[in-house]
Design an enzyme around this catalytic site. Structure first.
Site, PDB file in Angstrom:
ATOM      1  N   GLU A  91       0.851  -1.183   0.000  1.00 56.92           N
ATOM      2  CA  GLU A  91       0.000   0.000   0.000  1.00 56.92           C
ATOM      3  C   GLU A  91       0.887   1.232   0.000  1.00 56.92           C
ATOM      4  O   GLU A  91       2.115   1.143   0.138  1.00 56.92           O
ATOM      5  CB  GLU A  91      -0.936   0.006   1.212  1.00 56.92           C
ATOM      6  CG  GLU A  91      -0.232   0.114   2.557  1.00 56.92           C
ATOM      7  CD  GLU A  91      -1.192   0.061   3.739  1.00 56.92           C
ATOM      8  OE1 GLU A  91      -2.370  -0.302   3.553  1.00 56.92           O
ATOM      9  OE2 GLU A  91      -0.757   0.378   4.859  1.00 56.92           O
TER      10      GLU A  91
ATOM     11  N   HIS B  70      -4.424   3.193   7.483  1.00 65.04           N
ATOM     12  CA  HIS B  70      -3.296   2.876   8.346  1.00 65.04           C
ATOM     13  C   HIS B  70      -2.449   4.113   8.615  1.00 65.04           C
ATOM     14  O   HIS B  70      -2.305   4.987   7.767  1.00 65.04           O
ATOM     15  CB  HIS B  70      -2.407   1.815   7.695  1.00 65.04           C
ATOM     16  CG  HIS B  70      -3.017   0.457   7.690  1.00 65.04           C
ATOM     17  ND1 HIS B  70      -2.635  -0.523   6.804  1.00 65.04           N
ATOM     18  CD2 HIS B  70      -3.985  -0.098   8.457  1.00 65.04           C
ATOM     19  CE1 HIS B  70      -3.330  -1.619   7.031  1.00 65.04           C
ATOM     20  NE2 HIS B  70      -4.160  -1.381   8.027  1.00 65.04           N
TER      21      HIS B  70
END
Length: 306
Positions: free
Chosen positions: A213, A252
């Protein structure tokens, strides 16, 4: 057929759970026990002498390890105390930590990683769904029913994408050797490179899926490693966050683009330059890996589309 084991954890692992009396710790201890994982003790200060799912609880790791042999600690302790729990486990001699807790202060996480490195310990997380070797052992919060035994290793920075891609692999007949979440906080223990080395040395892992990511440069460093080492096993990657705006955290704490590094595009380009297959969608991963496995003369899963 008795398929072989994967990396880091197997049926012989004996674990303690720190924070076992909390809501999440208790709930997931029950699920881990139900999967067959050996949970030998729990630790919660002030709750020593009690039991959770018939697992004895102690006030300290030291007390637990005097009564029980253990290899691993799974940590469900709140963020402000999680570093102390991890350091206590390391001082007790445990050499694998699975830190489920998210948003641990960066300074605390750096301290834990430095101590773990000094002691040669493995840290999975923080902010990880854990690790599973299907049919053998589950440490963490992964939904075990979506995994099946097999020979595909998965390392991921995203829990939910892990589950989606694992379902696609399992449905296609591509079971997993070991699946683990690296963690979504800015500072984590294991890297993709370290996991790739483990999978490379595991004769039972035939192909690898990496789920990356935005944020940081872990994927770019992984691509450099694959290029430099001439990694022999087929690798397919998916990178989340292609449309993420710079400077904004996406889910996140570690998923944030700063400047010109850490973008999805930079990671995708680095992987492709290293010969890694990069899927456009999570649903493409299983098909791409199956094709690469067949290209090496390895069974590539079911032929039917899913």
């Amino acid at each position: 057929m008795n398929l072989p084991l994967g990396i880091f954890v197997d049926t012989h692992v004996r674990a303690i759970v720190q924070g076992i009396t909390g809501t999440q710790g208790s709930f997931h201890t029950g699920l881990m026990l139900g999967y067959g994982t050996q949970i030998v003790a729990g630790v919660t200060p002030g709750k020593g002498g009690t039991r959770v799912h018939n697992v004895p609880v102690y006030d300290t790791v030291e007390e637990a390890l005097k009564k029980h042999d253990a290899d691993v600690s799974v940590i469900f302790v709140p963020a402000s105390f999680a570093a102390d729990a991890a350091l206590e486990a390391l001082e007790g001699g445990l050499r694998t930590l699975v830190i489920i807790t998210e948003h641990i202060p960066v300074r605390d996480a750096v301290l834990v990683m430095a101590r773990a490195k000094q002691q040669g310990a493995v840290v999975i997380g923080p902010n990880t769904p854990g690790i599973i070797t299907p049919g053998e052992c589950k440490l963490g919060i992964m939904p075990a029913h979506i995994f099946r035994r097999g020979t595909v290793g998965i390392a991921s920075r995203s829990g939910t994408l892990t589950y989606e891609i694992a379902v696609g692999l399992s449905t296609r007949g591509l079971g997993q050797s070991t699946c683990l979440g690296l963690g979504g906080d800015p500072v984590v223990g294991l890297s993709f490179v370290e996991v790739l080395r483990e999978f490379e040395g595991d004769e039972h892992t035939e192909g690898v899926v990496l789920i990356g990511e935005i944020g940081g440069d872990m994927e770019e460093r992984t691509a450099d490693f694959i290029s430099a080492e001439g990694y022999d096993k087929p690798v397919v990657a998916f990178v989340a966050g292609r449309t993420a705006p710079p400077g904004r955290r996406m889910g996140h704490a570690g998923a944030i683009i700063m400047g010109r590094t850490g973008t999805a595009q930079s990671k995708i380009e680095a992987f492709r330059a290293a010969g890694v297959g990069v899927a456009e969608k999570p649903s493409d991963v299983a098909k791409m890996l199956a094709e690469r496995l067949r290209g090496k003369g390895i069974f590539g899963g079911a032929e039917s589309e899913t």
